[in-house]
Enzyme design. Structure first.
Site: not given
Length: 712
Positions: A113, A19, A1-2
């Site tokens: 995660d 980030k 997502m980054a």
């Protein structure tokens, strides 16, 4: 997502990782919340094995996190390169990951995660856990989002796959899979699709690691199997407990411990399918004999009367409905007492600050003002947070107000090149038509900034910027003339005429054989034909006359014409301490006479006088420093010596000069003249060789040391 960039912190002079949320997600509230959650989760942790967060913020639509930069690699790249890893190395990494998870769980943060991609290995071997993008507080709800599950399918736990609440033991399950992959170079569950992999997490047993890699000790396999149990209650109770087990699993007394076993709930099921031995006939008879003893008991019992089984459930349902109705009423009553009135947030963007605050006050909301740079006019609301939603009465709305037209500051460009400064100004948004170039004074290099307007640090509006730069121009150069041999007065005049400078201490006087007193012997630092510009300084070395040990000799040279009464032209060439092959004089002689020649000798330089009639060398005379000493001491020096072929300067012939012509008749005279001519030819060759040797000697002296050569 980054996207992650490597950056440099100018304030603290260190490398950082930045980030930045991808552009396609800047308007997605879910991704923005997840991005902020990562910053909040990681920032709340302070541990050597967790990547540190330095800063988090937003610049326009750019959301960014500044974090610690780790020089090294990811565990995923390390596994691809070296797997299976050494047991000690894998246990060392797993222990550090467990330590980081224990710290996170202690702070009620569940990572959710854990995978090799999110484990960084520094050059010093230290493990850093990163990417808390989908982390949640331990007390928050499940990760299921509209029927979907967020996570990495090869590493998440069975309860994660089912979408139920994930806790600390889910991270322990993921760490067990990471250990499995480090030591076996493969994942425990593979499938054609993420759904098939998730089902295997739920249904299939993992292949034992020692079957894949027999080098794994039993104690390490036990740790992996316990961490990967499908039921959370059968795993380690905490990451700290797993870390303590990892710390001791490689001890010698544990390497060959028994394989771990787990309680099987199926063993307590009486209805499970079993393999039983067949009943033999004798066992059947025994059973029949025992049966009558039981039958009387059953006969004596009377059949129970039929009961109305629907009455009790009906009563319980009615009671439950009454209780639920009462609770519903009570909740509504309490909610009515504590309900806070909400209002719609008005949109006040692009309005003056005072008007925006008045509208918020009318809507019974308060405001918090934050100023920022913007192209909007000063004190105009650029944006607000939140907007387009309902808030409780009295809630603060953040108003981002413009400070006015953006202003820029100039750095100090003095001393930099014009081309570099133009590039820097273009980077600030300044066009070439806003830049004025003025010519300044001459310097070594052209186009160097000497002055600038506005001055460094002064603020000005970008669109109204008018930059004035004063740049240097190149110095005009010319070829330096040869001042050597000039008189001191003439050299000074020439220096002034050329616009050069002669320092106060720019004249040095030295003794010299080559130049008479008052003549320039050297010029520094610009020799003849060197490029020089006006204003440069030059120093001179002026001759202070002959050295103390210089010897001046006067030599009388006898000459005789070829034919008596007819003119013969004689040329005198001198090589001594002062001259090299210097044409001393040329005389026309019609009768025998002596020519006076003055020479200078030094302790290491003799004088050689060559007498030529036309182009023919007819005689040579050599005077040494010893001759000067003898003359000085009153000794007689042969007045008319002629040099015969010799190897040393002192081997001289003091006989008279040999004329080219001569008198006499007959065969004897002719033979004598022929012998004389042959002798002169041989003598010419010898003298030419001697001159050539003198040139070689000077070349060698020049190579050995210029100063000594000039002294010679």
């Amino acid at each position: 997502m980054a996207l992650v960039y490597k950056g440099h912190d100018l304030l603290l002079n260190r490398k950082v990782a930045v980030k930045v949320l991808r552009q396609q997600y800047v308007h997605d509230e879910e991704f923005i919340r997840r991005f902020r959650r990562e910053a909040q989760a990681a920032a709340s942790l302070s541990h050597p094995n967790v990547v540190s967060i330095y800063d988090v913020g937003q610049e326009g639509e750019v959301h960014y996190i500044v974090m610690e930069y780790i020089e090294g690699t990811t565990l995923n790249d390390l596994i691809k390169e070296k797997a299976p890893l050494q047991v000690e190395e894998a246990v060392h990494y797993a222990s550090q990951i467990a330590d980081a998870l224990d710290h996170a769980h202690h702070n009620e943060i569940i990572h959710r995660d854990i995978k090799p991609h999110n484990i960084l290995i520094g050059r010093n071997g230290r493990v850093k856990v990163t990417d808390f993008g989908i982390a949640r507080a331990a007390t928050s709800s499940t990760i299921t989002q509209t029927g979907s599950v967020v996570g990495s399918v090869h590493y998440f736990s069975p309860e994660h796959a089912k979408g139920t609440n994930t806790g600390e033991k889910s991270d322990i399950y993921s760490l067990g899979i990471v250990m499995y992959q480090m030591l076996t170079a493969k994942l425990p569950f593979l499938g054609e699709s993420p759904i098939s992999v998730a089902l295997k997490h739920l249904q299939e047993e993992v292949e034992e690691p020692r079957k894949v890699n027999p080098l794994i000790p039993q104690s390490v396999e036990n740790v992996i199997l316990k961490a990967m149990r499908k039921k959370p209650e059968e795993r380690y109770q905490s990451a700290k407990q797993m870390m303590e087990d990892l710390d001791t699993c490689l001890h010698a007394d544990r390497r060959n411990e028994p394989k771990v076993t787990f309680w099987d709930s199926e063993g307590m099921d009486d209805e499970r399918t079993l393999v039983m031995p067949a009943i033999r006939p004798n066992q059947l008879n025994d059973f029949k004999e025992e049966e009558p003893a039981e039958k009387p008991v059953w006969r004596e019992e009377s059949a129970p009367p039929k009961k109305k089984t629907w009455i009790k459930p009906t009563i319980w349902i009615v009671v439950l409905l009454i209780v639920l109705g009462g609770m519903w009423y009570l909740v509504g009553f309490v909610k009515g007492m504590f309900t806070v009135e909400t209002v719609e947030v008005p949109n006040v963007e692009h309005r003056p600050l005072l008007q925006a605050q008045a509208e918020l006050t009318a809507a019974r909301l308060t405001s918090n003002v934050v100023y920022e740079k913007s192209d909007e006019a000063k004190d105009v609301v650029v944006r607000q947070d939140p907007v387009g939603m309902r808030l409780n009465v009295g809630t603060k709305v953040t108003l981002y107000v413009s400070e006015g037209v953006a202003k820029v500051q100039l750095d100090n460009y003095v001393g930099q090149t014009l081309a570099d400064v133009k590039l820097k100004l273009q980077a600030l948004g300044i066009n070439d038509n806003q830049i004025t170039i003025n010519q300044g004074t001459a310097e070594e290099k052209a186009d160097i900034i000497q002055q600038q307007t506005p001055s460094p640090g002064q603020e000005f509006e970008l669109e109204k910027a008018a930059i004035t730069l004063t740049v240097s121009k190149a110095k005009e150069t010319f070829k330096m003339p040869d001042l050597v041999g000039m008189s001191e007065e003439d050299a000074k005049k020439q220096i002034t005429k050329l616009g050069l400078k002669l320092p106060a201490n720019g004249i040095t006087r030295e003794k010299s054989y080559k130049y008479p007193k008052g003549k320039v012997t050297k010029q520094f630092p610009f020799d003849k034909d060197a490029e020089v510009s006006k204003g440069e300084e030059i120093t001179l070395v002026i001759s202070d006359g002959l050295p103390e040990d210089a010897g001046q000799l006067s030599v009388s040279i006898p000459v005789k014409p070829t034919e008596e009464g007819k003119d013969s032209e004689f040329k005198i060439v001198v090589s001594d301490a002062q001259y090299d092959n210097f044409e001393y004089k040329t005389e026309r002689v019609s009768k025998p006479q002596n020519l006076e020649v003055k020479v200078i000798v030094s302790p290491d330089k003799k004088a050689v006088i060559l007498i030529k009639e036309g182009d023919n060398l007819i005689n040579s005379i050599t005077r040494t420093y010893q001759d000067y000493e003898d003359q000085k001491n009153g000794k007689t020096v042969s007045p008319n010596p002629s040099v015969s072929p010799s190897t040393t300067p002192k081997q001289q012939n003091s006989g008279p000069a040999i004329p080219v012509g001569g008198s006499g008749s007959g065969a004897g005279a002719k033979a004598k003249r022929r012998a004389s001519r042959l002798y002169k030819g041989l003598e010419d060759r010898i003298n030419a060789a001697r001159i050539h040797c003198e040139g070689i000697k000077r070349l060698l002296l020049c190579t050995a040391g210029r100063r000594k050569y000039q002294g010679d």
